[in-house]
Design a protein around this motif. Structure first.
Motif, short mmCIF file in Angstrom:
data_model
loop_
_atom_site.label_atom_id
_atom_site.label_comp_id
_atom_site.label_asym_id
_atom_site.label_seq_id
_atom_site.Cartn_x
_atom_site.Cartn_y
_atom_site.Cartn_z
N PRO A 170 0.80 -1.23 0.00
CA PRO A 170 0.00 0.00 0.00
C PRO A 170 0.83 1.28 0.00
CG PRO A 170 -0.05 -1.03 2.17
CD PRO A 170 0.62 -2.01 1.26
N THR A 171 2.09 1.21 0.49
CA THR A 171 2.94 2.41 0.54
C THR A 171 4.29 2.11 -0.08
OG1 THR A 171 3.77 1.88 2.76
CG2 THR A 171 1.82 3.29 2.62
N ARG A 172 4.97 3.17 -0.55
CA ARG A 172 6.31 3.06 -1.10
C ARG A 172 7.15 4.25 -0.66
NH1 ARG A 172 7.08 1.98 -7.33
NH2 ARG A 172 9.23 2.05 -6.56
N ARG A 173 8.47 4.06 -0.69
CA ARG A 173 9.37 5.17 -0.37
C ARG A 173 9.89 5.79 -1.65
NH1 ARG A 173 15.00 4.14 2.53
NH2 ARG A 173 15.67 4.02 0.35
N ALA A 174 9.69 7.09 -1.80
CA ALA A 174 10.23 7.81 -2.94
C ALA A 174 11.58 8.39 -2.55
CB ALA A 174 9.28 8.93 -3.37
N TRP A 228 7.95 8.71 2.36
CA TRP A 228 6.98 7.63 2.17
C TRP A 228 5.65 8.21 1.70
CZ3 TRP A 228 7.86 2.41 2.68
CH2 TRP A 228 9.11 2.05 3.20
N THR A 229 5.03 7.48 0.78
CA THR A 229 3.76 7.92 0.24
C THR A 229 2.92 6.71 -0.16
OG1 THR A 229 2.72 9.33 -1.44
CG2 THR A 229 4.64 8.06 -2.12
N LYS A 230 1.66 6.93 -0.45
CA LYS A 230 0.82 5.85 -0.95
C LYS A 230 1.32 5.42 -2.33
CE LYS A 230 -3.38 7.25 1.54
NZ LYS A 230 -4.78 7.69 1.41
N THR A 231 1.21 4.13 -2.61
CA THR A 231 1.77 3.59 -3.84
C THR A 231 1.20 4.29 -5.08
OG1 THR A 231 2.13 1.44 -2.80
CG2 THR A 231 2.03 1.49 -5.21
N GLY A 232 -0.07 4.61 -5.06
CA GLY A 232 -0.67 5.28 -6.20
C GLY A 232 -0.16 6.68 -6.44
N ASP A 233 0.42 7.30 -5.40
CA ASP A 233 0.94 8.67 -5.51
C ASP A 233 2.44 8.70 -5.75
OD1 ASP A 233 -1.62 9.65 -4.98
OD2 ASP A 233 -1.28 9.62 -2.81
N PHE A 234 3.07 7.54 -5.90
CA PHE A 234 4.54 7.46 -5.92
C PHE A 234 5.17 8.34 -6.99
CE2 PHE A 234 8.38 5.53 -7.69
CZ PHE A 234 9.21 5.54 -6.58
N MET A 235 4.75 8.17 -8.25
CA MET A 235 5.38 8.92 -9.34
C MET A 235 5.14 10.41 -9.21
SD MET A 235 7.20 6.90 -11.03
CE MET A 235 7.66 8.17 -12.21
N GLY A 236 3.94 10.80 -8.80
CA GLY A 236 3.66 12.22 -8.62
C GLY A 236 4.52 12.84 -7.54
N VAL A 237 4.70 12.11 -6.44
CA VAL A 237 5.54 12.62 -5.34
C VAL A 237 6.98 12.73 -5.78
CG1 VAL A 237 6.48 12.03 -3.07
CG2 VAL A 237 4.03 11.86 -3.49
N LYS A 238 7.49 11.71 -6.47
CA LYS A 238 8.89 11.73 -6.91
C LYS A 238 9.15 12.89 -7.86
CE LYS A 238 12.46 8.67 -8.80
NZ LYS A 238 13.32 8.67 -7.59
N ASN A 239 8.23 13.12 -8.79
CA ASN A 239 8.41 14.21 -9.75
C ASN A 239 8.34 15.57 -9.06
OD1 ASN A 239 8.66 12.44 -11.90
ND2 ASN A 239 6.49 12.51 -12.41
#
Length: 285
Positions: A170-174, A228-239
Motif C-alpha cells: 500500500p505504501t512506497r518510499r520515494a 513515504w507515500t501511498k503507492t498510487g501517488d509514488f510517481m507524482g511525489v517523486k516528480n
C-alpha cells in the motif's frame, strides 16, 4: 433424396454425414464460447483473482475445442480411439525431441496463477522487464510497458526468476538524489529538504521523511531525500520532489554544481643539449 446418401468419392463419407459433422463442429464451437462465458461469470462470483479466472477460462477453452474436434471426427466415422492413442504416441515423441519447455511453461503458468506473485494491472519487474501485467496465459505472461509496448515472457522465465512487485504494497518510499557544492551549508540544505517534504500534502509523516548524505563525490556532496507515500501517488511525489528541491535550493542560494574537472598545465620549454657523444641534438618545443 438419395443424393443425401451418396458417398463422396475417395472418402467413404456420405453427404448427409458430412453436413451433420459440420453442423456438430459449428454447434460445438458456438457452445464452447457460451460455456466459457458462463464459466467465467460463475468463477467471478467466487471472488477468485481475475488473473486466475482468465487462466482457467483459457485452459478450459482449449480443452473443450479439442473435445469438439474429436466429436467432429467421430461423426465422420473416424476411429477416434486409435487417433487418441496415436496422438499420445506423438506427444511422447515430441516430448523426447525437446517439448519439455512447453510443459514447463504450462506448469509454471499454473503456479503463477495459483500463488499469485503477480496479478492483473500490477506493475512488476520480471526477468529484467518492467510493465503492467495484462495477462498470464497457458504458455506466457504479457506485460505492457509505460510507453505502450507489449512484452511476452515465457512462463518458465517468470516463475524461475526474481519478481519485483512495485504496486502490491500500500505504501512506497520515494527517493530523490541531489548534489550540493562543498561550499554550501549542509545543515541548511538538509533543513530545506525536510521542510519541503513535511509540507507536501501527499507525503506520509509516518515513517518520517529523512535526508541522508550518500556520498562525498568529486564535485558535490550528494544527499538523498527519502519520503513515504501511498503507492498510487509514488510517481507524482517523486516528480514534485525533484522539481521542488531544485527550486528551493535555487531560491535559498544552495548551489547544485555540475560535474567539473580542473586541469593544470605546466609548459616546459628547453633546448636539448648533447646527452652523450654520438647522440644528436633534440629540440622539445
Amino acid at each position: 433424396m438419395s443424393l443425401w446418401f451418396n458417398v463422396i468419392p475417395y472418402t467413404g463419407i456420405t453427404l448427409s454425414r458430412l453436413i451433420f459433422a459440420i453442423a456438430v463442429l459449428i454447434a460445438g464451437f458456438v457452445s464452447v464460447k457460451f460455456f466459457v462465458y458462463f464459466f467465467r461469470k460463475g468463477v467471478q462470483k467466487t471472488r477468485l483473482p481475475e488473473l486466475t479466472t482468465q487462466f482457467l477460462a483459457n485452459f478450459l477453452r482449449i480443452l473443450l475445442y479439442i473435445i469438439v474436434v474429436l466429436v467432429f471426427l467421430k461423426s465422420l466415422n473416424f476411429d477416434v480411439d486409435s487417433f487418441i492413442v496415436g496422438l499420445s504416441a506423438i506427444i511422447g515423441l515430441v516430448l523426447g525431441l525437446g517439448m519439455q519447455d512447453t510443459f514447463t511453461n504450462i506448469t509454471a503458468g499454473i503456479w503463477v496463477a495459483a500463488i499469485r506473485p503477480i496479478d492483473r494491472e500490477e506493475i512488476v519487474v520480471v526477468n529484467g522487464q518492467t510493465g503492467k501485467v495484462k495477462s498470464v496465459g497457458i504458455m506466457s505472461t504479457e506485460l505492457l510497458t509505460p510507453d505502450n509496448q507489449l512484452i511476452t515472457i515465457p512462463n518458465k522465465l517468470v516463475w524461475g526468476s526474481s519478481i519485483v512487485n512495485m504496486t502490491r504494497m500500500p505504501t512506497r518510499r520515494a527517493s530523490v538524489d541531489v548534489g550540493i557544492s562543498y561550499s554550501s551549508d549542509i545543515e541548511k540544505a538538509i533543513k530545506i529538504a525536510l521542510d519541503l517534504m513535511k509540507g507536501h500534502p501527499l507525503i506520509l509523516q509516518e515513517p518520517e521523511p529523512a535526508v541522508v548524505t550518500t556520498e562525498l563525490a568529486s564535485s558535490s556532496v550528494n544527499l538523498q531525500l527519502r519520503a513515504w507515500t501511498k503507492t498510487g501517488d509514488f510517481m507524482g511525489v517523486k516528480n514534485s520532489l525533484t522539481a521542488g528541491i531544485f527550486e528551493a535550493y535555487r531560491k535559498e542560494g544552495i548551489e547544485i554544481p555540475f560535474p567539473q574537472m580542473d586541469i593544470h598545465v605546466k609548459e616546459i620549454k628547453r633546448e636539448a643539449k648533447e646527452i652523450q657523444k654520438g647522440v644528436g641534438i633534440i629540440n622539445l618545443d
